[in-house]
Enzyme design. Structure first.
Site, short mmCIF file in Angstrom:
data_model
loop_
_atom_site.label_atom_id
_atom_site.label_comp_id
_atom_site.label_asym_id
_atom_site.label_seq_id
_atom_site.Cartn_x
_atom_site.Cartn_y
_atom_site.Cartn_z
N GLY A 1 42.50 33.59 64.42
CA GLY A 1 42.30 35.03 64.56
C GLY A 1 41.22 35.39 65.57
N ASP A 2 41.11 36.70 65.84
CA ASP A 2 40.16 37.20 66.83
C ASP A 2 38.71 36.95 66.45
OD1 ASP A 2 41.99 38.02 68.64
OD2 ASP A 2 41.80 40.17 68.27
N LYS B 1 32.43 41.27 55.79
CA LYS B 1 32.76 42.62 55.32
C LYS B 1 34.16 42.97 55.84
CE LYS B 1 31.12 45.67 59.00
NZ LYS B 1 32.35 46.44 59.21
N HIS C 1 26.32 41.07 60.06
CA HIS C 1 25.73 40.52 61.28
C HIS C 1 24.55 41.35 61.79
CE1 HIS C 1 28.38 43.48 63.35
NE2 HIS C 1 27.48 43.41 64.31
N TYR C 2 24.41 42.60 61.34
CA TYR C 2 23.25 43.38 61.76
C TYR C 2 21.95 42.76 61.28
CZ TYR C 2 24.36 47.51 64.46
OH TYR C 2 24.68 48.34 65.49
N HIS D 1 25.93 48.21 57.70
CA HIS D 1 24.97 47.92 58.77
C HIS D 1 23.74 48.83 58.71
CE1 HIS D 1 28.01 45.34 60.18
NE2 HIS D 1 28.64 46.16 61.00
N ARG E 1 14.84 49.91 69.66
CA ARG E 1 16.18 49.85 70.25
C ARG E 1 16.80 48.50 69.87
NH1 ARG E 1 19.22 51.90 74.70
NH2 ARG E 1 18.06 53.82 74.38
N LYS F 1 6.30 56.60 71.67
CA LYS F 1 6.15 57.82 72.47
C LYS F 1 4.84 58.51 72.05
CE LYS F 1 9.72 60.51 72.75
NZ LYS F 1 10.95 61.26 72.38
#
EC number: 1.1.1.49
Length: 510
Positions: free
Chosen positions: A39-40, A177, A207-208, A269, A389, A399
């Protein structure tokens, strides 16, 4: 008492220490079994992650073998040729060729003993060839499969592919998941798997939790003194956790329509990230201590209010022939979550996720309250923010307001910036799947979802999801390439978020 083991870079498995019994046998060879090998997910994520661990020396050719298992009837070489292009674009790469020779393919169904008997035979032959004592070998089963077949596959593994005895070896399963579609289906799936495997054997992968900046959250929060007094409702006005994609479902419309953006992104996530942002300091870095604190955050969540939810669906989504014409599935959602505890009472956690938007990014944005007694009249410049980020261009920046260089006493917003590409030149940031697969081999469950954690997460979202599924809440159409529905920006403003106008963070160049 059991020994502790680890895998060292460019080294084989070594024994760290025995506490009581020096006669415990050394752990045997490692077999990694990728179920759904054709599979992918397996081709694009699982096998490349295993290759990178091999390339960096974390998996040694003299102790590991990889087995692919799926229904597709192909040979070993056919599977290897399918995978090769995802490992390297070079036609002649000796490392890739060596890695591919570690892969053997077994074909069979997911619900009959014949295929799994053949799989067990292939694994056993490998273990015998490495002179592993029966029961001392390690078997890691990676489920690159749809959850509908998890129960039958677990039964097959339990019946045919377990270690024969416990002499220091183990059998572990890694499940992807989605873990169900609501509380009832998740609990049913957990019960079916839990009847066959104990919790320390089950690794629910998100995976997060393997992303570099997500893994940095605990260090940032609890190893830096200046964050400790600031990280609370007295100083923080609101926190945003954002996931944006600049493309639509693109070929996954039928699959995506079954789940929607909340089940696909927010319930897992983004909620995992929220837990790490909001949790209290754990007693130690032991996996159970960390996961205990994450569960407490989830259990402190208030029910989600309908008036604090905005749903959207991009125009053209239903043009996909695999999507029903009357689909009510949201491709965009903004919602406010609230934590009822001493640290976070009154602080809105704004979760935002969407497809076909005007940018691609995932980030955490902590916005602080206004400065009291503002003698510089600089509130128009914007509030202090701490931004993490997550992707792309991994960075952390603060900031803050500073004096504009020159003769005038005027204020301007700038930033203190830690951009990983600039600061850590030459350092390769590992893919999330590499780190998490290595954790499963090491037996470290810190970055995996525990059963009670999964249950608490579904308890938060199931009532809202059922209202959407029943058509009680409708998504608002929005144009592809936009910010999403205008109502979402209004919700942010109502929640207290103040947007900075005229300031744009630009990742520094090398």
């Amino acid at each position: 008492m059991a020994a502790s083991w680890c895998i060292e870079k460019r080294g084989s498995i070594r024994k760290d220490s025995f506490r009581d019994n020096d006669n415990i046998p050394e752990t045997g060879c490692l077999s990694v079994i990728v179920l759904g090998a054709s599979g992918d997910l397996a081709k694009k994520k699982t096998f490349p992650a295993l290759y990178n661990l091999y390339r960096q020396g974390f998996l040694q050719s003299n102790e590991v073998h990889i087995f692919g298992y799926a229904r597709t009837k192909i040979s070993d070489d056919e599977l290897r040729s399918r995978i090769r292009g995802y490992l390297s674009q070079e036609k002649e790469n000796h490392e890739v060729s060596e890695f591919l020779q570690l892969i053997k393919y077994v074909s069979g169904s997911y619900d009959s003993g014949e295929g799994f008997t053949a799989l067990d035979k292939a694994i056993s032959e490998h273990e015998i060839s490495k002179n592993s004592t029966e029961g001392s070998s390690r078997r890691l089963f990676y489920f690159a499969l749809p959850p509908s077949v998890y129960p039958s596959v677990c039964r097959m593994i339990k019946s045919y592919c377990m270690n024969k005895s416990d002499l220091g070896g183990w059998t572990r399963i890694v499940v992807e998941k989605p873990f169900g579609k609501d509380l009832a289906s998740a609990e049913q799936l957990s019960s079916q798997i839990g009847e066959l495997f104990e919790e320390p054997q089950i690794y629910r992968i998100d995976h997060y939790l393997g992303k570099e900046l997500v893994q940095n959250l605990l260090v940032l929060r609890f190893a830096n003194r200046f964050f400790l007094p600031l990280w609370n409702r007295d100083n923080i006005d609101n926190i945003q956790i954002v996931f944006r994609e600049d493309f639509g479902t693109e070929g996954r419309g039928g699959y995506f329509d079954e789940y929607g953006i909340i089940r696909d992104i927010i319930q897992n996530h983004l909620l995992q990230v929220l837990c790490l942002v909001a949790m209290e300091k754990p007693v130690s870095l032991k996996p159970e201590h960390i996961r205990d604190e994450k569960v407490k955050v989830l259990q402190s969540m208030l029910p989600i209010k309908d008036e604090e939810v905005v749903l959207g669906q991009y125009e053209g989504y239903k043009d996909d022939p695999t999507v029903p014409d009357n689909s009510n599935t949201p491709t965009f959602a903004t919602m406010v979550l609230r934590i009822h505890n001493e640290r976070w009472e009154g602080v809105p956690f704004i979760m935002k996720a969407g497809k076909a938007l005007n940018s691609r990014k995932a980030e955490i944005r902590v916005q602080f309250k206004d400065v009291p007694g503002d003698i510089f009249k600089c509130q128009k410049q914007g509030r202090n923010e701490f931004v993490i980020r997550l992707q792309p261009s991994e960075a952390m920046y603060m900031k803050l307001t500073v004096k504009q260089p020159g003769l005038e006493m005027s204020a301007v917003q700038s930033e203190l910036d830690l951009s990983y590409r600039q600061r850590y030149q030459g350092v390769v940031i590992p893919e999330a799947y590499e780190r998490l697969i290595l954790d499963t081999i090491r037996g470290d469950q810190q970055h995996f979802v525990r059963r009670d954690e999964l249950k608490a997460a579904w308890e938060i979202f199931t009532p809202l999801l059922h209202r959407i599924d029943n058509g009680e809440m409708k998504p608002i159409p929005y144009k592809p390439g936009s910010r999403g529905p205008a109502e979402a920006d209004e919700l942010l403003q109502n929640a207290g978020y103040v947007q900075t106008h005229g300031y744009i963070w630009i990742p520094p160049t090398l």
